[in-house]
Design a protein around this motif. Structure first.
Motif, mmCIF file in Angstrom:
data_model
loop_
_atom_site.group_PDB
_atom_site.id
_atom_site.type_symbol
_atom_site.label_atom_id
_atom_site.label_comp_id
_atom_site.label_asym_id
_atom_site.label_seq_id
_atom_site.Cartn_x
_atom_site.Cartn_y
_atom_site.Cartn_z
ATOM 1 N N UNK C 46 -4.320 4.059 -53.563
ATOM 2 C CA UNK C 46 -5.207 2.910 -53.739
ATOM 3 C C UNK C 46 -5.446 2.712 -55.233
ATOM 4 N N UNK C 47 -5.533 1.443 -55.655
ATOM 5 C CA UNK C 47 -5.709 1.182 -57.085
ATOM 6 C C UNK C 47 -7.028 1.786 -57.580
ATOM 7 N N UNK C 48 -6.943 2.480 -58.689
ATOM 8 C CA UNK C 48 -8.118 3.128 -59.274
ATOM 9 C C UNK C 48 -7.936 3.082 -60.787
ATOM 10 N N UNK C 49 -8.802 2.359 -61.459
ATOM 11 C CA UNK C 49 -8.701 2.205 -62.904
ATOM 12 C C UNK C 49 -8.705 3.542 -63.630
ATOM 13 N N UNK C 50 -9.400 4.533 -63.068
ATOM 14 C CA UNK C 50 -9.422 5.860 -63.697
ATOM 15 C C UNK C 50 -8.045 6.509 -63.628
ATOM 16 N N UNK C 51 -7.397 6.370 -62.492
ATOM 17 C CA UNK C 51 -6.033 6.915 -62.337
ATOM 18 C C UNK C 51 -5.097 6.233 -63.332
ATOM 19 N N UNK C 87 -4.761 -5.036 -46.665
ATOM 20 C CA UNK C 87 -5.122 -4.221 -47.820
ATOM 21 C C UNK C 87 -3.887 -3.575 -48.438
ATOM 22 N N UNK C 90 -2.204 -6.236 -50.548
ATOM 23 C CA UNK C 90 -3.036 -6.581 -51.708
ATOM 24 C C UNK C 90 -3.014 -5.436 -52.720
ATOM 25 N N UNK C 91 -3.042 -4.220 -52.210
ATOM 26 C CA UNK C 91 -3.012 -3.066 -53.114
ATOM 27 C C UNK C 91 -1.694 -3.025 -53.892
ATOM 28 N N UNK C 94 -1.892 -5.712 -56.515
ATOM 29 C CA UNK C 94 -2.802 -5.338 -57.601
ATOM 30 C C UNK C 94 -2.132 -4.342 -58.547
ATOM 31 N N UNK D 10 -13.029 1.549 -57.128
ATOM 32 C CA UNK D 10 -13.087 3.006 -57.186
ATOM 33 C C UNK D 10 -13.487 3.541 -58.564
ATOM 34 N N UNK D 11 -13.135 2.862 -59.625
ATOM 35 C CA UNK D 11 -13.342 3.377 -60.983
ATOM 36 C C UNK D 11 -14.792 3.841 -61.189
ATOM 37 N N UNK D 12 -14.953 4.990 -61.794
ATOM 38 C CA UNK D 12 -16.277 5.597 -61.963
ATOM 39 C C UNK D 12 -17.218 4.687 -62.737
ATOM 40 N N UNK D 13 -16.690 4.071 -63.783
ATOM 41 C CA UNK D 13 -17.528 3.262 -64.669
ATOM 42 C C UNK D 13 -17.530 1.781 -64.263
ATOM 43 N N UNK D 40 -15.437 5.858 -53.349
ATOM 44 C CA UNK D 40 -14.667 7.026 -53.754
ATOM 45 C C UNK D 40 -14.985 8.259 -52.886
ATOM 46 N N UNK D 86 -10.275 -6.961 -53.947
ATOM 47 C CA UNK D 86 -9.389 -5.855 -54.296
ATOM 48 C C UNK D 86 -8.697 -5.296 -53.051
ATOM 49 N N UNK D 88 -8.396 -2.277 -52.518
ATOM 50 C CA UNK D 88 -9.278 -1.169 -52.123
ATOM 51 C C UNK D 88 -10.319 -1.634 -51.106
#
Lengths: 181, 181, 181, 181
Positions: C46-51, C87, C90-91, C94, D10-13, D40, D86, D88
């Motif tokens: 799943x898209x995660x900006x932190x990843x 989803x 879309x994922x 994204x 999902x991003x923490x910030x 998350x 998203x 997600x």
């Protein structure tokens, strides 16, 4: 051949009429021929199936249909009323779509929108895209939403901001190239 | 108080007028009061900012606005023209939204749609939901799209299919309960 | 060059995978080259900006991006989940849109949809069109929504109904001609 | 009872997590109880019909479904990715909608959106409204799109602009009153 420019509003001083005329001016500067038409000059009632059954398609609708049919491509600038296209534009679409074969079918089309608010008609353009796709038109993916439209044009109807002129001209170049006209 | 029922079409024999009237009949059978109004009886031109500036809001628009304002809830049945709501309905929305404060604001509303095709006006209802939400109306999540509308009503304008009657009645019950009217 | 075909679902027996493969088969019968790819073969979280910030774009996303970039055109068949695209699809959109320049940009794309119900993924296709337009893709106006998809294919994954085969083939012909590929 | 707040990222910030937490803080200042949950913390794979058939609904999905079911109302803040919600969030919707009866059904829901651009997630909220309506949720007509979200919060995650705080608080008051919670 020619590109047909028009706006989805009736008001004489409509920002969308100005925006469509500016697009025509810039298309001409790119060496293209075009024509601006004003929906006000095409007399049409609200769509009514009874009127159509008894009197056929009104003369104003036929005249607009012929202008669309004769054009190689369309550039339509539209106001946003209540998050969608204006009743005026929708009524013109509905009437003209009754002509068989449909003048809309297969037309390359560029959508523009001008609005007094900050959003630049973005929701209206969203609906318009779906409606025009459904009419079999080739709607160009790019668009330009002009925000704060009441301040955007000078007294000659030209865009004041050079960046906006560049943006519109660049968009027209891409559209013309894509449409192959 | 009363629920206002109307259709987004002008044609006398409109399936959507029949559908709105059937909804009224069933609401009355549930003990509710209501009224059907016909857009044909509210004279209104195409929206034109110049007309509004020079002559104000037309009498037909004001009259429709008053009927909406007086209602506790709305049930609107709409045809699908070119994948969206009719120009006729959009024009009425645009005009009535010019009345301040807006008669639409905060109205509980049930959307219905009838169409001759197999899809039952589903795309039209999608657009309508967005437009009416933007007008501040409480649009009920449930809806009923009546497909093959030309065969759906008997000569008295009643739905022929008992299952469709049950479906509409059940939907009205849920809507009335949710709207608290 | 080649047309890339894929489906917006992971399930092995997905009707949309069958529909995309049928489209490939018919495109080949029209003399075009193409390739079917299965989203299941492109590992992506799943898209995660932190990843993305810590590890960059995942290998599976890059691989799918390369396949899209190399293609002359796309044919995407998608299921409708909750009135919109899945989803899963879309994922993938994204993630792939994070590659610069975007592999989606300027791709001629044909959208198809298969669903077990009567509507043939029509609402999903509506959303998809807006999303793909916003990605700068040239979404072909025509589409084909396959209703009752569970009964539509034989045990070899071919469409049973000759009319549906004709419809799909005719649509592909128009799309190929329009895209100029 | 309680209002459940969460964000579609999902991003923490994530700005949308901050926006959802601010909404919780303001709801509490209005005397309401609520809870923020972070997607998350709910482990869920991409939706795959094969996984569902072989292993059932994943534990993380069930846990989220229970939190939704237990809530009186939902406040969801969502980012806009490629003009829509998203992947997600859509994946979470798709999975949770597989629980029968659906935890989404009949929930009063307020949609919020935060985005780094000037538009404040407006297109995303448009799609979300259609999807959530289709899930049988009562989506409140009002919303708040927070533009330029990267500059909107202080280091404690509070909105810097007092006008935005007022706007959000006023929206929450109207939503709470309308939802009757």
């Amino acid at each position: 051949m020619a590109i047909l420019f028009f706006a989805g509003a009736l008001r004489t001083d409509s920002s969308n009429k100005k925006f469509a005329r500016e697009a025509l001016r810039l298309a001409e500067s790119l060496g293209k021929k075009g024509q601006f038409v004003d929906l006000r000059d095409y007399d049409m009632p609200l769509y009514d199936g009874d009127v159509e059954a008894s009197s056929g398609i009104p003369a104003g609708v036929k005249k607009l249909g012929e202008a669309i049919l004769a054009a190689d491509a369309l550039v339509i600038s539209m106001p946003e009323y209540n998050s969608s296209i204006s009743g005026v534009l929708k009524n013109a679409l509905d009437w003209v779509s009754r002509i068989k074969p449909s003048p809309w079918d297969g037309k390359h089309t560029l959508l523009l929108g001008a609005s007094p608010g900050a959003m630049g008609a973005i929701r209206c353009l969203y609906h318009a895209r779906q409606i025009f796709d459904a009419l079999g038109m080739y709607v160009f993916p790019g668009t330009m939403g002009l925000a704060k439209s009441y301040e955007a044009f000078d007294e000659n109807g030209k865009l004041k901001d050079e960046k906006q002129i560049q943006q519109l001209q660049s968009l027209l170049e891409k559209f013309i190239k894509h449409a192959g006209i």
